[in-house]
Design a protein around this motif. Structure first.
Motif, PDB file in Angstrom:
ATOM      1  N   GLU A 192       0.817  -1.101   0.087  1.00 19.89           N
ATOM      2  CA  GLU A 192       0.001  -0.109   0.083  1.00 19.89           C
ATOM      3  C   GLU A 192       0.941   1.116  -0.047  1.00 19.89           C
ATOM      4  O   GLU A 192       1.850   1.231   0.660  1.00 19.89           O
ATOM      5  CB  GLU A 192      -1.035  -0.089   1.401  1.00 19.89           C
ATOM      6  CG  GLU A 192      -1.853  -1.016   1.322  1.00 19.89           C
ATOM      7  CD  GLU A 192      -2.946  -0.825   0.142  1.00 19.89           C
ATOM      8  OE1 GLU A 192      -3.313   0.483   0.030  1.00 19.89           O
ATOM      9  OE2 GLU A 192      -3.655  -1.713  -0.162  1.00 19.89           O
ATOM     10  N   PRO A 193       0.405   2.376  -0.697  1.00 18.14           N
ATOM     11  CA  PRO A 193       1.272   3.670  -0.496  1.00 18.14           C
ATOM     12  C   PRO A 193       0.984   4.174   0.971  1.00 18.14           C
ATOM     13  O   PRO A 193       0.089   3.685   1.701  1.00 18.14           O
ATOM     14  CB  PRO A 193       0.426   4.478  -1.515  1.00 18.14           C
ATOM     15  CG  PRO A 193      -0.187   3.470  -2.647  1.00 18.14           C
ATOM     16  CD  PRO A 193      -0.701   2.402  -1.698  1.00 18.14           C
ATOM     17  N   SER A 194       1.938   4.981   1.252  1.00 17.51           N
ATOM     18  CA  SER A 194       2.016   5.542   2.534  1.00 17.51           C
ATOM     19  C   SER A 194       1.566   6.902   2.698  1.00 17.51           C
ATOM     20  O   SER A 194       0.989   7.229   3.664  1.00 17.51           O
ATOM     21  CB  SER A 194       3.578   5.536   3.103  1.00 17.51           C
ATOM     22  OG  SER A 194       3.958   4.108   3.173  1.00 17.51           O
ATOM     23  N   VAL A 195       1.273   7.688   1.403  1.00 20.45           N
ATOM     24  CA  VAL A 195       1.100   9.215   1.643  1.00 20.45           C
ATOM     25  C   VAL A 195      -0.010   9.528   0.698  1.00 20.45           C
ATOM     26  O   VAL A 195      -0.239   8.991  -0.370  1.00 20.45           O
ATOM     27  CB  VAL A 195       2.420   9.769   1.218  1.00 20.45           C
ATOM     28  CG1 VAL A 195       1.905  11.522   1.239  1.00 20.45           C
ATOM     29  CG2 VAL A 195       3.401   9.803   2.367  1.00 20.45           C
ATOM     30  N   TRP A 196      -1.025   9.931   1.297  1.00 14.09           N
ATOM     31  CA  TRP A 196      -2.077  10.372   0.372  1.00 14.09           C
ATOM     32  C   TRP A 196      -2.505  11.899   0.371  1.00 14.09           C
ATOM     33  O   TRP A 196      -2.419  12.347   1.279  1.00 14.09           O
ATOM     34  CB  TRP A 196      -3.389   9.510   0.932  1.00 14.09           C
ATOM     35  CG  TRP A 196      -3.328   8.041   0.684  1.00 14.09           C
ATOM     36  CD1 TRP A 196      -2.509   6.949   1.569  1.00 14.09           C
ATOM     37  CD2 TRP A 196      -3.473   7.031  -0.339  1.00 14.09           C
ATOM     38  NE1 TRP A 196      -2.393   5.854   1.220  1.00 14.09           N
ATOM     39  CE2 TRP A 196      -3.236   5.833   0.062  1.00 14.09           C
ATOM     40  CE3 TRP A 196      -4.272   7.109  -1.432  1.00 14.09           C
ATOM     41  CZ2 TRP A 196      -3.456   4.706  -0.921  1.00 14.09           C
ATOM     42  CZ3 TRP A 196      -4.451   6.210  -2.041  1.00 14.09           C
ATOM     43  CH2 TRP A 196      -4.293   4.862  -1.843  1.00 14.09           C
ATOM     44  N   GLY A 197      -3.248  12.280  -0.671  1.00 14.70           N
ATOM     45  CA  GLY A 197      -4.082  13.532  -0.574  1.00 14.70           C
ATOM     46  C   GLY A 197      -5.254  13.575   0.338  1.00 14.70           C
ATOM     47  O   GLY A 197      -5.374  12.573   1.113  1.00 14.70           O
ATOM     48  N   GLN A 198      -5.898  14.846   0.399  1.00 10.57           N
ATOM     49  CA  GLN A 198      -6.832  14.967   1.411  1.00 10.57           C
ATOM     50  C   GLN A 198      -8.110  14.689   0.758  1.00 10.57           C
ATOM     51  O   GLN A 198      -8.667  15.374  -0.095  1.00 10.57           O
ATOM     52  CB  GLN A 198      -6.917  16.370   1.938  1.00 10.57           C
ATOM     53  CG  GLN A 198      -8.071  16.614   2.814  1.00 10.57           C
ATOM     54  CD  GLN A 198      -7.879  15.838   4.252  1.00 10.57           C
ATOM     55  OE1 GLN A 198      -6.925  15.931   4.965  1.00 10.57           O
ATOM     56  NE2 GLN A 198      -9.158  15.215   4.599  1.00 10.57           N
ATOM     57  N   PRO A 199      -8.867  13.409   1.017  1.00  9.05           N
ATOM     58  CA  PRO A 199     -10.208  13.107   0.610  1.00  9.05           C
ATOM     59  C   PRO A 199     -11.545  13.940   1.178  1.00  9.05           C
ATOM     60  O   PRO A 199     -11.046  14.776   2.325  1.00  9.05           O
ATOM     61  CB  PRO A 199     -10.381  11.756   1.187  1.00  9.05           C
ATOM     62  CG  PRO A 199      -9.106  11.243   1.446  1.00  9.05           C
ATOM     63  CD  PRO A 199      -8.362  12.280   2.058  1.00  9.05           C
TER      64      PRO A 199
END
Length: 372
Positions: free
Chosen positions: A94-101
């Motif tokens: 899984e990716p570790s960093v995401w934008g703000q949903p």
């Protein structure tokens, strides 16, 4: 020997009554399925529990049939809860960093309480009764602890496995972050495990560890998960970030990258020399054990501020520690605790929607989360 029709009808009725009574006592007598890889074969094992013992069945499939295989999760005491799962073509980290949903639902510490998970997702319109994703581009975040205590751990795992793929097709996402109970089970620490799972393993001719090791579908799936994620303004994990973890000066990507090879590793304390790994997995200051935000004396706010600055987030969201005021904000809104006692019927979660934070429950009602 021939029976009179009336006597035969009575016998059938008596058998049905005994069966219903046993199900009322045992709950869901079905356990699994468990998928194990053996050479070029995929074994699908299921267990039925009775008051006396557990019985296992096994089917074998060629690996070339994997993409056609449909996993069926069954509930003897509530067939309307049954669901099917199509296996993933591959499992990726899984990716570790995401934008703000725009919309997020956080919950934690399910620990095998399948009904709690299902009902929270239904009442807050994440899924419908057919287990279809209706949360749109929203993200569901599980802040650790899928194993132990509860009676339906495999069903809980398979539901999240299933929803991951369905969420993606609608623009949403499911984040399953590992907690201390998950790490414990994968490493063979079964201190809190319900005995039914040991009986199931014995019935299948397996050790419990073999049901979730690297040669199983769920074991591989769990090892693709993170210990910590940054989702928009939120740092999400199970326990918390201790001063010792702050001192490592690692990014979330680095933490997950160096930790994954040690998920399921036994006796780290005596077999690993890397100080970073020992701190991350430590039973006091590690990411999925730390309770410093809530126990007395409470962690200094300056250390919380240090974590926020280091990871460039506005808040830290954790499970692991049950506090009477959960779901609740602490440290002036910098810490959000989402652990509630699922086993005692307290089924709540945190919802972020349109810039606001709410506590939600099985009624679907939304209450602003208080700052404690």
């Amino acid at each position: 020997m021939r029976f009179a029709p009336a006597l035969l009808s009575f016998a059938v009725l008596l058998f049905s009554m005994v069966r219903i009574s046993a199900q009322d006592t045992l709950g869901n007598v079905f356990d699994g399925p468990y998928l194990l890889y053996k050479g070029k074969q995929l074994l699908v094992k299921e267990v039925t529990h009775t008051a006396q013992k557990a019985f296992a069945t096994e089917k074998s499939y060629d690996l070339t049939e994997k993409q056609k295989l449909v996993v069926k999760v069954k509930f003897s005491n509530a067939p309307e809860k049954d669901f099917e799962v199509k296996l993933k073509a591959s499992l990726e980290n899984e990716p570790s960093v995401w934008g703000q949903p725009d919309k997020l639902l956080f919950l934690s510490d399910i620990e095998g309480e399948f009904d709690a998970l299902r009902n929270l997702l239904l009442s807050n319109k994440v899924i419908n009764k057919k287990y279809e994703w209706i949360f749109g581009k929203g993200h569901l975040v599980i802040c650790g602890d899928l194993f132990d205590r509860g009676k339906d751990v495999p069903a809980t795992l398979w539901l999240l496995y299933k929803l991951e793929e369905e969420a993606k097709t609608k623009g949403g996402y499911v984040h399953t972050i590992l907690g201390n109970h998950d790490i414990m089970n994968l490493a063979g620490n079964l201190k809190y495990l319900d005995k039914k799972y040991l009986a199931a393993a014995e019935a299948m001719g397996q050790s419990y560890m073999e049901l979730y090791d690297e040669n199983t579908e769920l074991g591989r799936w769990l090892r693709s998960k993170n210990l910590i994620e940054k989702i928009g303004d939120n740092l999400c994990l199970h326990g918390g970030v201790s001063p010792e973890i702050n001192e490592l000066k690692l990014t979330v990507e680095q933490i997950n990258a160096i930790s994954k090879p040690y998920i399921g590793w036994k006796d780290l304390k005596n077999t690993v020399k890397d100080d970073k790994i020992l701190k991350i997995f430590n039973s006091t200051v590690g990411l999925f054990w730390f309770r410093g935000y809530f126990k007395q004396p409470a962690l200094e706010e300056a250390i919380v501020n240090q974590t926020l600055a280091q990871y460039q987030v506005k808040r830290i969201i954790v499970g692991h520690t049950i506090i009477k005021s959960n779901v609740g904000f602490y440290y002036g809104g910098k810490i959000l605790g989402v652990d509630v006692n699922q086993h005692e019927g307290q089924h709540e979660a945190a919802l972020f929607e349109k810039g606001n934070w709410y506590k939600v429950d099985l009624t679907g009602n939304k209450k602003p989360i208080k700052v404690n």
